[in-house]
Design a protein around this motif. Structure first.
Motif, PDB file in Angstrom:
ATOM      1  N   GLY A   1       0.814  -1.208   0.000  1.00  0.00           N
ATOM      2  CA  GLY A   1       0.000   0.000   0.000  1.00  0.00           C
ATOM      3  C   GLY A   1       0.843   1.250   0.000  1.00  0.00           C
ATOM      4  O   GLY A   1       1.758   1.417  -0.813  1.00  0.00           O
ATOM      5  N   THR A   2       0.568   2.149   0.947  1.00  0.00           N
ATOM      6  CA  THR A   2       1.291   3.424   1.031  1.00  0.00           C
ATOM      7  C   THR A   2       2.551   3.341   1.887  1.00  0.00           C
ATOM      8  O   THR A   2       3.225   4.349   2.091  1.00  0.00           O
ATOM      9  CB  THR A   2       0.373   4.511   1.609  1.00  0.00           C
ATOM     10  N   GLY A   3       2.871   2.172   2.386  1.00  0.00           N
ATOM     11  CA  GLY A   3       4.055   2.023   3.217  1.00  0.00           C
ATOM     12  C   GLY A   3       5.332   2.217   2.418  1.00  0.00           C
ATOM     13  O   GLY A   3       5.389   1.966   1.214  1.00  0.00           O
ATOM     14  N   THR A   4       6.383   2.688   3.100  1.00  0.00           N
ATOM     15  CA  THR A   4       7.702   2.818   2.494  1.00  0.00           C
ATOM     16  C   THR A   4       8.699   2.003   3.313  1.00  0.00           C
ATOM     17  O   THR A   4       8.479   1.726   4.485  1.00  0.00           O
ATOM     18  CB  THR A   4       8.167   4.279   2.435  1.00  0.00           C
ATOM     19  N   VAL A   5       9.795   1.636   2.694  1.00  0.00           N
ATOM     20  CA  VAL A   5      10.789   0.820   3.384  1.00  0.00           C
ATOM     21  C   VAL A   5      11.570   1.657   4.390  1.00  0.00           C
ATOM     22  O   VAL A   5      11.713   1.289   5.559  1.00  0.00           O
ATOM     23  CB  VAL A   5      11.745   0.162   2.378  1.00  0.00           C
ATOM     24  N   PHE A   6      12.092   2.800   3.963  1.00  0.00           N
ATOM     25  CA  PHE A   6      13.002   3.598   4.776  1.00  0.00           C
ATOM     26  C   PHE A   6      12.311   4.882   5.222  1.00  0.00           C
ATOM     27  O   PHE A   6      11.849   5.667   4.402  1.00  0.00           O
ATOM     28  CB  PHE A   6      14.262   3.935   3.987  1.00  0.00           C
ATOM     29  N   GLU A   7      12.278   5.111   6.546  1.00  0.00           N
ATOM     30  CA  GLU A   7      11.572   6.259   7.086  1.00  0.00           C
ATOM     31  C   GLU A   7      12.327   6.794   8.287  1.00  0.00           C
ATOM     32  O   GLU A   7      13.100   6.073   8.925  1.00  0.00           O
ATOM     33  CB  GLU A   7      10.156   5.843   7.523  1.00  0.00           C
ATOM     34  N   GLY A   8      12.101   8.070   8.617  1.00  0.00           N
ATOM     35  CA  GLY A   8      12.616   8.612   9.859  1.00  0.00           C
ATOM     36  C   GLY A   8      13.572   9.770   9.684  1.00  0.00           C
ATOM     37  O   GLY A   8      13.839  10.238   8.573  1.00  0.00           O
ATOM     38  N   SER A   9      14.103  10.226  10.821  1.00  0.00           N
ATOM     39  CA  SER A   9      14.904  11.446  10.856  1.00  0.00           C
ATOM     40  C   SER A   9      16.386  11.206  10.657  1.00  0.00           C
ATOM     41  O   SER A   9      17.170  12.151  10.658  1.00  0.00           O
ATOM     42  CB  SER A   9      14.696  12.137  12.212  1.00  0.00           C
TER      43      SER A   9
END
Length: 268
Positions: A142-150
């Motif tokens: 869906g709308t999920g991504t593999v790499f996320e965050g600060s």
């Protein structure tokens, strides 16, 4: 109810977890399957050749690491590990928390699948932590991504994904099908690589790393061959042991590992 909020908690500064299986089937929101947490940034957490799975529960994390990876002990390390988030809105497979710019985590030769439609595979939280990764297979939906965050991601050249976040176009859009994995039905996953998998022979040789960063075997202890396969398994597939108690629960290919099944009655 949240009768089980953390399946396995270890607050020590220096931790090595190897050959551990946890399959948490309890529907508890906000749960963490494996939590390695300490206030000391100079500790080190190593997760090696594990299988971690969460069936359901909104806002859960499969693997949570807080602190560590800063100092002479070396960076935090996740290698040769399989992680599956089966259901539960908001679940993240790998959550790296409370980290600073000097905290480092390396992820090598892992297979991590998040079946949810709205969340991420890896989340970096804190003041610019660093995550180095290579030879992994990551999947989101869906709308999920593999790499996320600060934080800052340092990508190697041979990570594959089921979306367009792979290292190269050839490693993009590799689906979770029986062409690429032995069994993919939720609840009975076998993430070994069958003959013909697009992940075979596409990895980078990581055997020359220093100390724990040297990858010589796969999750089952079988020798890595050059060229490396992508993910936790190195083909050819090792036949499952007939005496394995896992049956069809998704653990038949982990017969050498220590199995921890969590089945908590709803009335607790």
């Amino acid at each position: 109810t949240t009768a089980v909020t953390t399946t396995f908690l270890c607050p020590l500064d220096h931790v090595r977890v190897r050959y551990l299986q946890i399959n948490n089937t309890f529907n508890n929101a906000g749960a963490v399957v494996l939590r390695l947490n300490s206030a000391v940034t100079t500790g080190r957490k190593i997760i090696d050749s594990c299988f971690l799975r969460k069936e359901s529960g909104a806002g859960s994390h499969i693997l949570y690491i807080g602190g560590g990876g800063n100092g002479a002990a070396g960076e935090n390390l996740i290698k040769n590990t399989m992680i599956v988030a089966a259901a539960g809105s908001g679940t993240i497979c790998i959550f790296l928390d409370n980290l600073t710019v000097t905290n480092k985590t390396t992820i090598f030769n892992c297979t991590s699948i998040n079946r949810l439609t709205d969340r991420n595979n890896i989340h970096l939280d804190g003041t610019e932590p660093i995550c180095t990764e290579n030879n992994n297979y990551f999947a989101v939906f869906g709308t999920g991504t593999v790499f996320e965050g600060s934080g800052t991601y340092t990508h190697g050249g041979t990570t594959a994904c089921n979306n367009t976040e792979g290292s190269t176009a050839e490693l993009d859009n590799i689906p979770i099908t029986t062409d690429n994995f032995t069994a993919v039905v939720a609840g009975s996953e076998n993430l070994n690589l069958p003959a013909g998998s697009l992940l075979i022979g596409e990895g980078t040789d990581l055997s020359g790393g220093a100390g724990e960063l040297a990858i010589a075997v796969d999750y089952a202890g079988d020798a890595r061959a050059v060229p490396f396969d992508i993910g936790a398994d190195q083909a050819p597939q090792v036949a499952a042991a007939a005496s394995d108690p896992g049956g069809s629960s998704g653990f038949s290919h982990f017969s050498r590992h220590r199995r921890v099944d969590i089945h908590v009655p709803e009335w607790l």
